[in-house]
Design an enzyme around this catalytic site. Structure first.
Site, short mmCIF file in Angstrom:
data_model
loop_
_atom_site.label_atom_id
_atom_site.label_comp_id
_atom_site.label_asym_id
_atom_site.label_seq_id
_atom_site.Cartn_x
_atom_site.Cartn_y
_atom_site.Cartn_z
N TYR A 104 0.84 -1.21 0.00
CA TYR A 104 0.00 0.00 0.00
C TYR A 104 0.88 1.27 0.00
O TYR A 104 0.64 2.21 -0.77
CB TYR A 104 -0.90 -0.06 1.23
CG TYR A 104 -1.93 1.03 1.39
CD1 TYR A 104 -3.16 0.95 0.74
CD2 TYR A 104 -1.70 2.11 2.24
CE1 TYR A 104 -4.13 1.93 0.93
CE2 TYR A 104 -2.66 3.09 2.44
CZ TYR A 104 -3.88 2.99 1.78
OH TYR A 104 -4.84 3.95 1.98
N TYR A 137 -5.66 9.00 9.04
CA TYR A 137 -6.66 7.94 9.29
C TYR A 137 -8.07 8.55 9.38
O TYR A 137 -8.32 9.45 10.18
CB TYR A 137 -6.32 7.19 10.58
CG TYR A 137 -5.15 6.25 10.39
CD1 TYR A 137 -5.35 4.89 10.20
CD2 TYR A 137 -3.84 6.74 10.36
CE1 TYR A 137 -4.28 4.03 9.99
CE2 TYR A 137 -2.76 5.89 10.16
CZ TYR A 137 -2.99 4.53 9.97
OH TYR A 137 -1.93 3.69 9.77
N1 CAA Z 1 0.99 0.91 15.06
C1 CAA Z 1 1.59 0.40 16.16
N2 CAA Z 1 1.82 -0.93 16.33
C2 CAA Z 1 1.43 -1.77 15.36
C3 CAA Z 1 0.80 -1.31 14.20
C4 CAA Z 1 0.59 0.09 14.06
N3 CAA Z 1 0.04 0.60 12.99
N4 CAA Z 1 0.52 -2.38 13.44
C5 CAA Z 1 0.98 -3.47 14.10
N5 CAA Z 1 1.51 -3.11 15.26
C6 CAA Z 1 2.11 -4.00 16.24
C7 CAA Z 1 1.10 -4.92 16.91
O1 CAA Z 1 0.45 -4.26 17.97
C8 CAA Z 1 2.00 -6.07 17.38
O2 CAA Z 1 2.70 -5.64 18.53
P1 CAA Z 1 3.14 -6.71 19.68
O3 CAA Z 1 4.00 -7.72 18.97
O4 CAA Z 1 3.86 -5.85 20.65
O5 CAA Z 1 1.84 -7.27 20.17
C9 CAA Z 1 3.01 -6.20 16.22
O6 CAA Z 1 2.99 -4.92 15.55
C10 CAA Z 1 2.68 -7.33 15.23
O7 CAA Z 1 1.31 -7.20 14.83
P2 CAA Z 1 0.33 -8.44 14.71
O8 CAA Z 1 0.54 -9.37 15.85
O9 CAA Z 1 -1.03 -7.90 14.45
O10 CAA Z 1 0.91 -9.19 13.42
P3 CAA Z 1 0.08 -10.01 12.35
O11 CAA Z 1 1.06 -10.59 11.40
O12 CAA Z 1 -0.91 -10.88 12.99
O13 CAA Z 1 -0.79 -8.87 11.59
C11 CAA Z 1 -1.10 -6.88 10.39
C12 CAA Z 1 -0.13 -7.98 10.79
C13 CAA Z 1 -2.24 -7.46 9.55
C14 CAA Z 1 -0.30 -5.91 9.51
C15 CAA Z 1 -1.67 -6.22 11.62
O14 CAA Z 1 -0.62 -5.88 12.48
C16 CAA Z 1 -2.42 -4.96 11.30
O15 CAA Z 1 -3.56 -5.01 10.86
N6 CAA Z 1 -1.79 -3.80 11.52
C17 CAA Z 1 -2.37 -2.54 11.22
C18 CAA Z 1 -1.96 -2.14 9.84
C19 CAA Z 1 -2.49 -0.77 9.56
O16 CAA Z 1 -2.31 0.15 10.31
N7 CAA Z 1 -3.13 -0.63 8.43
C20 CAA Z 1 -3.71 0.61 8.08
C21 CAA Z 1 -5.04 0.34 7.41
S1 CAA Z 1 -5.97 1.81 7.17
C22 CAA Z 1 -5.23 2.56 5.90
O17 CAA Z 1 -4.33 2.08 5.30
C23 CAA Z 1 -5.78 3.88 5.52
C24 CAA Z 1 -4.70 4.85 5.39
O18 CAA Z 1 -4.27 5.11 4.29
C25 CAA Z 1 -4.25 5.61 6.56
P1 NAP Z 2 -13.59 2.30 0.98
O1 NAP Z 2 -14.85 2.68 1.64
O2 NAP Z 2 -13.17 0.87 1.00
O3 NAP Z 2 -13.61 2.86 -0.52
C1 NAP Z 2 -12.81 2.37 -1.55
C2 NAP Z 2 -13.67 2.17 -2.76
O4 NAP Z 2 -12.91 1.68 -3.87
C3 NAP Z 2 -14.77 1.14 -2.48
O5 NAP Z 2 -16.00 1.64 -2.93
C4 NAP Z 2 -14.30 -0.04 -3.30
O6 NAP Z 2 -15.34 -0.91 -3.64
C5 NAP Z 2 -13.69 0.66 -4.48
N1 NAP Z 2 -12.91 -0.25 -5.31
C6 NAP Z 2 -12.06 -1.25 -4.91
N2 NAP Z 2 -11.59 -1.92 -5.97
C7 NAP Z 2 -12.14 -1.34 -7.07
C8 NAP Z 2 -12.05 -1.59 -8.47
N3 NAP Z 2 -11.26 -2.56 -8.95
N4 NAP Z 2 -12.75 -0.80 -9.32
C9 NAP Z 2 -13.56 0.18 -8.85
N5 NAP Z 2 -13.69 0.46 -7.54
C10 NAP Z 2 -13.00 -0.29 -6.65
O7 NAP Z 2 -12.37 3.10 1.63
P2 NAP Z 2 -12.20 4.65 1.90
O8 NAP Z 2 -11.73 4.79 3.27
O9 NAP Z 2 -13.36 5.42 1.43
O10 NAP Z 2 -10.93 4.95 0.94
C11 NAP Z 2 -11.00 5.76 -0.22
C12 NAP Z 2 -9.57 6.09 -0.64
O11 NAP Z 2 -8.93 6.84 0.37
C13 NAP Z 2 -8.69 4.85 -0.90
O12 NAP Z 2 -7.85 5.08 -2.00
C14 NAP Z 2 -7.86 4.79 0.37
O13 NAP Z 2 -6.64 4.12 0.15
C15 NAP Z 2 -7.69 6.25 0.68
N6 NAP Z 2 -7.38 6.54 2.06
C16 NAP Z 2 -8.22 6.16 3.05
C17 NAP Z 2 -7.89 6.46 4.36
C18 NAP Z 2 -8.75 6.07 5.50
O14 NAP Z 2 -8.28 6.25 6.64
N7 NAP Z 2 -9.95 5.57 5.33
C19 NAP Z 2 -6.71 7.16 4.63
C20 NAP Z 2 -5.88 7.54 3.59
C21 NAP Z 2 -6.23 7.23 2.30
P3 NAP Z 2 -15.63 -2.13 -2.58
O15 NAP Z 2 -15.96 -1.50 -1.29
O16 NAP Z 2 -16.76 -2.86 -3.14
O17 NAP Z 2 -14.35 -2.93 -2.55
#
Ligand code: CAA
Ligand code: NAP
Length: 249
Positions: free
Chosen positions: A156, A188
């Site tokens: 990502y 976020y």
């Molecule tokens: N901040 C702080 N600590 C974190 C972290 C984060 N973002 N992500 C993971 N960790 C820590 C966990 O708490 C854990 O710590 P301990 O070992 O001390 O318990 C360690 O890292 C390992 O994590 P997991 O045990 O969960 O490892 P896993 O392999 O089972 O899972 C994972 C891995 C799927 C990546 C999981 O850690 C996870 O979901 N992490 C969050 C990832 C994340 O923040 N994604 C953002 C999604 S939203 C987004 O992307 C929108 C955007 O643009 C902002």
């Molecule tokens: P979301 O609700 O999951 O929206 C993403 C959208 O993209 C969904 O409608 C999804 O459809 C669609 N999509 C996925 N694959 C596609 C494809 N192949 N063709 C057409 N559409 C597709 O998430 P969101 O939070 O609104 O995120 C919107 C954007 O902001 C994303 O690019 C994300 O990375 C970015 N962003 C989000 C955050 C956050 O904190 N939420 C932070 C920073 C950046 P489905 O739901 O059916 O898969």
């Protein structure tokens, strides 16, 4: 603005829905792209009808942003039924989080295709029309995690940071043609993408945000609205960070 068409990819999602409402309120013809294999057309139609009942005149357009031919068909239909796209918001995105030592090839390619190759597909298909018209806006929705990296997000973060290079290069190519190309990097935001993170990790993340909360989709839509408008005409090749102070540069 009345005749300008604004397309938001992934427009029926959490942030996309609010962007579409805002663009419709601003007076554009707002079009939400959705992909019928993941969002059934009946659900997208209900989404459109619900918004219309609320007073937002939005349209929907089916297309898989990962597939150039599918996007080409979608733009052809939009051109003939609604009009040429003047504002493109590359918003569709997914996460497939895993630390690299556990990441599968599928998780890597799914994220690169949806978050990055989609930007090429859609931008390539609108840019000639914008050049011919002498006006256009391309807005890529990147992420704070494209700027600073994040645990479990090599796929990502790579896709989101590549958007900056794309925007800067394309901005140079089209600056004299009345077209701006920018990125927005949300922090976020409280949509399902963030609510899918395990609660204990989510709590750790929010504790790191200086303003002490997740952002709202409206706070991202405000920036889209600004960049799309003539107020944003002198901003190009830029990245607008909207992250509550989570990353400062
Ligand atoms: N901040 C702080 N600590 C974190 C972290 C984060 N973002 N992500 C993971 N960790 C820590 C966990 O708490 C854990 O710590 P301990 O070992 O001390 O318990 C360690 O890292 C390992 O994590 P997991 O045990 O969960 O490892 P896993 O392999 O089972 O899972 C994972 C891995 C799927 C990546 C999981 O850690 C996870 O979901 N992490 C969050 C990832 C994340 O923040 N994604 C953002 C999604 S939203 C987004 O992307 C929108 C955007 O643009 C902002
Ligand atoms: P979301 O609700 O999951 O929206 C993403 C959208 O993209 C969904 O409608 C999804 O459809 C669609 N999509 C996925 N694959 C596609 C494809 N192949 N063709 C057409 N559409 C597709 O998430 P969101 O939070 O609104 O995120 C919107 C954007 O902001 C994303 O690019 C994300 O990375 C970015 N962003 C989000 C955050 C956050 O904190 N939420 C932070 C920073 C950046 P489905 O739901 O059916 O898969």
């Amino acid at each position: 603005m009345a005749n300008k068409v604004a397309l938001v990819t992934g427009g029926t999602g959490g942030i996309g829905t609010v962007m579409c409402k805002r663009l419709a309120k601003d007076g554009y013809k707002a079009v939400a792209n959705y992909y019928s294999k993941v969002v059934p057309t009946a659900d997208a139609e209900k989404w459109r009808d619900d918004l219309r009942k609320e007073g937002y005149d939005v349209h929907i357009a089916d297309g898989d942003v990962t597939n150039f031919a599918s996007c080409a068909d979608m733009f052809k239909k939009i051109n003939s039924e609604i009009g040429q796209v003047d504002i493109l918001v590359n918003n569709a995105g997914i996460t497939r989080d895993a630390p690299l030592h556990k990441m599968t090839e599928q998780q890597w390619y799914d994220v690169i295709n949806t978050n990055l190759n989609s930007v090429f597909n859609c931008s390539r298909l609108v840019i000639e029309g914008m050049i011919a018209k002498g006006w256009g806006r391309i807005i890529n929705i990147s992420s704070v995690n494209g700027q600073k990296g994040a645990y479990g997000q090599t796929n990502y973060s790579s896709a989101k940071s590549a958007m900056y290079g794309f925007a800067k290069s394309l901005a140079l190519e089209v600056a004299k043609k009345g077209i701006t190309v920018n990125c927005i990097s949300p922090g976020y935001i409280g949509t399902s993408m963030v609510m899918a993170i395990k609660e204990e990790i989510r709590e750790k993340i929010v504790a790191q945000v200086p303003v002490g909360r997740f952002g709202s989709p409206e706070e991202i839509a405000n920036m889209v609205s600004y960049l799309a408008s003539d107020l944003g005409a002198y901003i190009t090749g830029a990245n607008m960070a909207v992250n509550g102070g989570l990353h400062m540069y």
